[in-house]
Write a protein that holds these residues in place. Structure first.
Motif, PDB file in Angstrom:
ATOM      1  N   ARG A  98       0.827  -1.218   0.000  1.00 15.80           N
ATOM      2  CA  ARG A  98       0.000   0.000   0.000  1.00 15.80           C
ATOM      3  C   ARG A  98       0.858   1.263   0.000  1.00 15.80           C
ATOM      4  NH1 ARG A  98      -5.258  -1.676   3.809  1.00 15.80           N
ATOM      5  NH2 ARG A  98      -5.502  -3.762   2.903  1.00 15.80           N
ATOM      6  N   GLN A  99       1.904   1.206  -0.834  1.00 11.11           N
ATOM      7  CA  GLN A  99       2.795   2.345  -0.992  1.00 11.11           C
ATOM      8  C   GLN A  99       2.773   2.809  -2.441  1.00 11.11           C
ATOM      9  OE1 GLN A  99       4.230   3.529   1.835  1.00 11.11           O
ATOM     10  NE2 GLN A  99       3.245   1.806   2.892  1.00 11.11           N
ATOM     11  N   ASN A 100       2.781   4.115  -2.629  1.00 12.70           N
ATOM     12  CA  ASN A 100       2.813   4.725  -3.953  1.00 12.70           C
ATOM     13  C   ASN A 100       4.202   5.317  -4.163  1.00 12.70           C
ATOM     14  OD1 ASN A 100       2.510   6.207  -6.286  1.00 12.70           O
ATOM     15  ND2 ASN A 100       0.687   7.308  -5.622  1.00 12.70           N
ATOM     16  N   LEU A 101       4.937   4.782  -5.121  1.00 12.25           N
ATOM     17  CA  LEU A 101       6.308   5.251  -5.326  1.00 12.25           C
ATOM     18  C   LEU A 101       6.364   6.708  -5.778  1.00 12.25           C
ATOM     19  CD1 LEU A 101       8.291   2.266  -6.880  1.00 12.25           C
ATOM     20  CD2 LEU A 101       8.014   2.936  -4.490  1.00 12.25           C
ATOM     21  N   ASP A 102       5.270   7.236  -6.311  1.00 10.13           N
ATOM     22  CA  ASP A 102       5.262   8.658  -6.672  1.00 10.13           C
ATOM     23  C   ASP A 102       5.438   9.548  -5.446  1.00 10.13           C
ATOM     24  OD1 ASP A 102       4.960   8.156  -9.384  1.00 10.13           O
ATOM     25  OD2 ASP A 102       2.771   8.211  -9.295  1.00 10.13           O
ATOM     26  N   ASP A 103       5.145   9.004  -4.269  1.00  7.18           N
ATOM     27  CA  ASP A 103       5.344   9.768  -3.035  1.00  7.18           C
ATOM     28  C   ASP A 103       6.811   9.818  -2.614  1.00  7.18           C
ATOM     29  OD1 ASP A 103       2.590  10.123  -2.853  1.00  7.18           O
ATOM     30  OD2 ASP A 103       2.309   8.373  -1.558  1.00  7.18           O
ATOM     31  N   PHE A 104       7.642   9.020  -3.285  1.00  5.26           N
ATOM     32  CA  PHE A 104       9.050   8.913  -2.917  1.00  5.26           C
ATOM     33  C   PHE A 104       9.888   9.008  -4.192  1.00  5.26           C
ATOM     34  CE2 PHE A 104       6.343   6.194  -0.261  1.00  5.26           C
ATOM     35  CZ  PHE A 104       6.542   6.764   0.993  1.00  5.26           C
ATOM     36  N   PRO A 105      10.049  10.202  -4.758  1.00  4.68           N
ATOM     37  CA  PRO A 105      10.643  10.333  -6.102  1.00  4.68           C
ATOM     38  C   PRO A 105      12.076   9.831  -6.218  1.00  4.68           C
ATOM     39  CG  PRO A 105      10.388  12.478  -5.028  1.00  4.68           C
ATOM     40  CD  PRO A 105       9.632  11.500  -4.203  1.00  4.68           C
ATOM     41  N   HIS A 106      12.888  10.026  -5.203  1.00  3.06           N
ATOM     42  CA  HIS A 106      14.282   9.559  -5.276  1.00  3.06           C
ATOM     43  C   HIS A 106      14.331   8.039  -5.192  1.00  3.06           C
ATOM     44  CE1 HIS A 106      15.172  13.758  -4.834  1.00  3.06           C
ATOM     45  NE2 HIS A 106      14.617  13.793  -3.640  1.00  3.06           N
ATOM     46  N   LEU A 107      13.502   7.481  -4.348  1.00  2.00           N
ATOM     47  CA  LEU A 107      13.390   6.025  -4.258  1.00  2.00           C
ATOM     48  C   LEU A 107      12.886   5.454  -5.580  1.00  2.00           C
ATOM     49  CD1 LEU A 107      13.267   3.321  -2.736  1.00  2.00           C
ATOM     50  CD2 LEU A 107      11.070   4.044  -1.798  1.00  2.00           C
ATOM     51  N   LYS A 108      11.927   6.116  -6.187  1.00  2.00           N
ATOM     52  CA  LYS A 108      11.380   5.642  -7.459  1.00  2.00           C
ATOM     53  C   LYS A 108      12.441   5.649  -8.546  1.00  2.00           C
ATOM     54  CE  LYS A 108       7.629   6.396 -10.773  1.00  2.00           C
ATOM     55  NZ  LYS A 108       6.450   7.233 -11.124  1.00  2.00           N
ATOM     56  N   ARG A 109      13.246   6.709  -8.613  1.00  2.00           N
ATOM     57  CA  ARG A 109      14.322   6.779  -9.610  1.00  2.00           C
ATOM     58  C   ARG A 109      15.305   5.635  -9.417  1.00  2.00           C
ATOM     59  NH1 ARG A 109      19.255   7.003  -7.991  1.00  2.00           N
ATOM     60  NH2 ARG A 109      18.740   8.693  -6.564  1.00  2.00           N
ATOM     61  N   TRP A 110      15.704   5.387  -8.184  1.00  2.00           N
ATOM     62  CA  TRP A 110      16.611   4.275  -7.851  1.00  2.00           C
ATOM     63  C   TRP A 110      15.987   2.933  -8.209  1.00  2.00           C
ATOM     64  CZ3 TRP A 110      15.201   0.704  -4.024  1.00  2.00           C
ATOM     65  CH2 TRP A 110      16.200  -0.156  -3.558  1.00  2.00           C
ATOM     66  N   PHE A 111      14.732   2.750  -7.856  1.00  2.00           N
ATOM     67  CA  PHE A 111      14.027   1.502  -8.103  1.00  2.00           C
ATOM     68  C   PHE A 111      13.974   1.198  -9.605  1.00  2.00           C
ATOM     69  CE2 PHE A 111       9.954  -0.700  -8.918  1.00  2.00           C
ATOM     70  CZ  PHE A 111      10.145  -1.844  -8.161  1.00  2.00           C
ATOM     71  N   GLU A 112      13.667   2.195 -10.400  1.00  2.00           N
ATOM     72  CA  GLU A 112      13.580   1.998 -11.848  1.00  2.00           C
ATOM     73  C   GLU A 112      14.956   1.720 -12.449  1.00  2.00           C
ATOM     74  OE1 GLU A 112      11.594   5.529 -13.126  1.00  2.00           O
ATOM     75  OE2 GLU A 112       9.578   4.712 -12.694  1.00  2.00           O
ATOM     76  N   ALA A 113      15.995   2.344 -11.910  1.00  2.00           N
ATOM     77  CA  ALA A 113      17.348   2.112 -12.427  1.00  2.00           C
ATOM     78  C   ALA A 113      17.793   0.677 -12.159  1.00  2.00           C
ATOM     79  CB  ALA A 113      18.322   3.099 -11.790  1.00  2.00           C
ATOM     80  N   ILE A 114      17.505   0.152 -10.992  1.00  2.81           N
ATOM     81  CA  ILE A 114      17.885  -1.225 -10.689  1.00  2.81           C
ATOM     82  C   ILE A 114      17.047  -2.202 -11.499  1.00  2.81           C
ATOM     83  CG2 ILE A 114      17.992  -3.000  -8.881  1.00  2.81           C
ATOM     84  CD1 ILE A 114      18.728  -0.793  -6.934  1.00  2.81           C
ATOM     85  N   GLY A 115      15.768  -1.891 -11.644  1.00  2.06           N
ATOM     86  CA  GLY A 115      14.909  -2.760 -12.439  1.00  2.06           C
ATOM     87  C   GLY A 115      15.346  -2.869 -13.887  1.00  2.06           C
ATOM     88  N   ALA A 116      16.040  -1.846 -14.387  1.00  4.95           N
ATOM     89  CA  ALA A 116      16.488  -1.845 -15.785  1.00  4.95           C
ATOM     90  C   ALA A 116      17.793  -2.596 -15.991  1.00  4.95           C
ATOM     91  CB  ALA A 116      16.648  -0.396 -16.264  1.00  4.95           C
ATOM     92  N   ARG A 117      18.440  -3.035 -14.923  1.00  2.41           N
ATOM     93  CA  ARG A 117      19.713  -3.753 -15.066  1.00  2.41           C
ATOM     94  C   ARG A 117      19.445  -5.146 -15.639  1.00  2.41           C
ATOM     95  NH1 ARG A 117      23.817  -1.227 -11.824  1.00  2.41           N
ATOM     96  NH2 ARG A 117      25.050  -3.151 -11.849  1.00  2.41           N
TER      97      ARG A 117
END
Length: 234
Positions: free
Chosen positions: A177-196
């Motif tokens: 029940r978390q929205n990553l849009d509420d955590f922009p720096h975390l979201k950027r990091w999360f997407e970068a790791i997901g793209a590896r």
């Protein structure tokens, strides 16, 4: 060769992330925790806490008998030291990485795990427990978001075992029940790791090993009905 005793959970994914990134040869030994395979005597010899993941290094540094390791944080540290990768030798950088690894082990993982239990699996809704763990998960996400505001990865400029430990616990953010849009720096990091590419390879194993995840009543009893008796039994 690394024998990885594994199931498709966040803690299991931590180790496949490392192994795929490092290119170490490994063999997966599936341990279906919903069927109680974590209580098999041979598994308990290397993982006395009856939890995945665990590894057996059949070719340890320096030779000698195989080395077994249980607990995901200990495994990440062992593999980092074995390979000399994803954990800096610089003492300041090293302790920075390790403190965030232990932050995940002591905070993000357990709290998000309780979040999953009460929001997804508990037989009845307990509003206090749901609110407690959803809010604490959000607090921890905010801690990580603040940490990532001025650096690409948790411990600085380099991808490390701290990132590998935390990422799998953010993957199920919707269930938490978390929205990553509420955590922009975390979201950027999360997407970068997901793209590896190594991340994609690690998560592709889920479809091979556990293509149809199920949480039936039998699995619930195995996973959530444990007490001291399961440890004491032969």
């Amino acid at each position: 060769m690394i024998d990885l005793y594994y199931w498709t959970t966040p803690n299991g994914h931590k180790i496949t992330l490392f192994l795929e990134e490092a290119g170490l040869p490994y063999r997966i030994v599936p341990i279906n925790i919903g069927k109680g395979e974590q209580f098999q005597p041979d598994f308990l010899k290397i993982a006395p806490n009856n939890r995945i993941p665990a590894i057996v290094d059949t070719a340890p540094t320096g030779g000698g008998e195989p080395i077994s390791v249980f607990e995901s944080g200990a495994i990440l540290l062992y593999l980092a030291e074995k390979t000399g990768r994803f954990l800096s030798a610089d003492p300041r950088q090293r302790i920075d990485t390790l403190q965030w690894l232990f932050w995940q082990m002591g905070g993000l993982g357990p709290m998000a795990g309780q979040n999953h239990h009460f929001t997804q699996y508990a037989p009845e809704a307990v509003p206090y427990a749901i609110e407690r763990y959803v809010k604490e998960t959000a607090r921890l996400y905010s801690v990580l978001d603040k940490r990532l505001a001025d650096r690409p990865f948790i411990a600085g400029d380099a991808y490390s075992i701290a990132d590998m430990a935390c990422y799998p616990w953010v993957v199920p953010h919707d269930k938490q029940r978390q929205n990553l849009d509420d955590f922009p720096h975390l979201k950027r990091w999360f997407e970068a790791i997901g793209a590896r590419p190594a991340t994609a390879r690690a998560y592709a194993l889920t479809a091979q090993i556990n293509p149809a995840p199920v949480m039936d009543e039998a699995a619930r009893k195995v996973l959530f009905g444990q007490d001291a008796a399961v440890v004491k039994r032969p």
